[in-house]
Design a protein around this motif. Structure first.
Motif, PDB file in Angstrom:
ATOM      1  N   ASN A   1       0.909  -1.514  -0.029  1.00 47.94           N
ATOM      2  CA  ASN A   1      -0.439   0.624  -0.298  1.00 47.94           C
ATOM      3  C   ASN A   1       0.915   1.413  -0.129  1.00 47.94           C
ATOM      4  OD1 ASN A   1      -2.598  -1.926   0.047  1.00 47.94           O
ATOM      5  ND2 ASN A   1      -1.943  -1.660   2.066  1.00 47.94           N
TER       6      ASN A   1
ATOM      7  N   MET B   1     -10.795   3.744   8.701  1.00 53.35           N
ATOM      8  CA  MET B   1      -9.298   2.818   8.089  1.00 53.35           C
ATOM      9  C   MET B   1      -8.475   2.197   9.036  1.00 53.35           C
ATOM     10  SD  MET B   1     -10.725   3.197   4.849  1.00 53.35           S
ATOM     11  CE  MET B   1      -9.311   3.228   3.656  1.00 53.35           C
TER      12      MET B   1
ATOM     13  N   LYS C   1      -6.553  -0.019   7.545  1.00 56.73           N
ATOM     14  CA  LYS C   1      -5.415  -0.082   6.531  1.00 56.73           C
ATOM     15  C   LYS C   1      -4.265  -0.050   6.904  1.00 56.73           C
ATOM     16  CE  LYS C   1      -5.475   1.235   2.093  1.00 56.73           C
ATOM     17  NZ  LYS C   1      -5.322   1.748   0.501  1.00 56.73           N
ATOM     18  N   LYS C   2      -2.684  -0.433   6.797  1.00 52.53           N
ATOM     19  CA  LYS C   2      -1.927   0.336   6.917  1.00 52.53           C
ATOM     20  C   LYS C   2      -0.745  -0.101   5.889  1.00 52.53           C
ATOM     21  CE  LYS C   2      -1.751   0.402  11.135  1.00 52.53           C
ATOM     22  NZ  LYS C   2      -1.618   2.009  12.276  1.00 52.53           N
TER      23      LYS C   2
ATOM     24  N   ASP D   1       2.740   0.331   8.247  1.00 53.43           N
ATOM     25  CA  ASP D   1       3.153  -0.737   8.915  1.00 53.43           C
ATOM     26  C   ASP D   1       4.291  -1.052   9.332  1.00 53.43           C
ATOM     27  OD1 ASP D   1       1.918  -3.327   8.792  1.00 53.43           O
ATOM     28  OD2 ASP D   1       1.565  -3.754   6.878  1.00 53.43           O
TER      29      ASP D   1
END
Length: 293
Positions: A55, A132, A134-135, A163
């Motif tokens: 990501n 959210m 998400k990392k 992350d």
């Protein structure tokens, strides 16, 4: 008393025109490319921890040329990886230019682009609103912290998204550059209070030091030819002056004493040097690299 000067960012057309001239007259993109090809590969090599999908967020991505060069290096370091790339850019024109660039590169089919026509603050608000989780493996913020209200808080938010093994790369003008001198001398008259605008890596490093956050930093030597700024009525010189001061039609609207002060500062040895009859402004950039907190 509010400043009578109109910020250049309020006129997107004039801003884009002055920015294009700045890129033409400076070694800005070249020094970034040197960094991307020499130092960035090692930084990118340490992210991901063997994952097949990464990501990425580009904050203030502009027209995308530099973003795509970084993605190319990412691909070289992580062959076979797929990427989710969030592009955050408030200028509709720049975002359009980026999309056109991508449309001409079918070999980028390993990247999924998500287009966010919004500011960093709007992106942050949306991220929090959607809760959210998400990392992110790689975030880059290139030459954009001038346009946020609180650079320190913006850096902290994006760093919080990293992350394990993720990296946040910030590029801004160096505190020791001509910009640093110009802003230190004329901050009160030139700098828009609604956004940070006159921020350098010196300010960001002071913030990080105060928070006890460790970082790595690298100077990227760069220069800008500002010779025409000293020719009265020169159209390109006036465009460059607008860009240097971030003031719309600076030479026409600035009070005489401010204009004289700025022109004097621009000729100071810690701002510019004269070489072969040209006035060369110190446009040094600096990279700051952050790990997850």
């Amino acid at each position: 008393m509010s400043s009578p000067l109109n910020s250049l960012v309020n006129d997107d057309g004039r801003y884009q025109e002055s920015f294009e001239l700045f890129l033409e007259r400076s070694s800005e993109h070249q020094c970034m490319r040197d960094f991307i090809h020499s130092l960035l590969p090692d930084i990118l090599g340490s992210i991901g921890n063997g994952k097949s999908h990464l990501n990425v967020i580009g904050v203030g991505s502009g027209a995308g040329e530099i973003d795509l060069e970084m993605l190319s290096q990412l691909r070289l370091k992580h062959p076979g990886v797929t990427v989710d790339n969030e592009v955050v850019e408030p200028s509709g024109q720049q975002l359009h230019n980026y999309r056109v660039l991508v449309s001409k590169k079918p070999e980028l089919d390993w990247v999924q682009f998500h287009w966010n026509k919004m500011t960093a603050a709007e992106f942050e608000a949306q991220w929090k609103e959607k809760k959210m989780s998400k990392k992110v493996d790689f975030i880059h913020m290139i030459q954009m912290l001038y346009y946020v209200k609180d650079p320190g808080a913006t850096v902290s938010f994006f760093q919080s998204l990293l992350d394990k093994n993720g990296k946040l790369v910030i590029i801004l003008v160096s505190g020791e550059s001509g910009w640093g001198k110009l802003w230190k001398t004329h901050r009160r008259q030139l700098c828009n209070t609604e956004i940070s605008q006159c921020v350098t890596t010196g300010d960001i490093k002071s913030f990080l030091d105060s928070e006890g956050v460790s970082y790595q930093s690298y100077i990227l030597p760069s220069q800008l030819d500002i010779t025409e700024c000293f020719t009265v009525g020169d159209e390109k010189g006036e465009l460059l002056l607008d860009f240097l001061t971030e003031v719309l039609d600076f030479s026409k609207t600035a009070p005489p004493e401010l204009k004289a002060g700025v022109m004097k500062t621009l000729r100071q040895p810690d701002c510019s040097v004269e070489s072969n009859g040209r006035v060369i402004f110190n446009n040094d950039l600096e990279v700051i690299v952050l790990d997850p907190r």
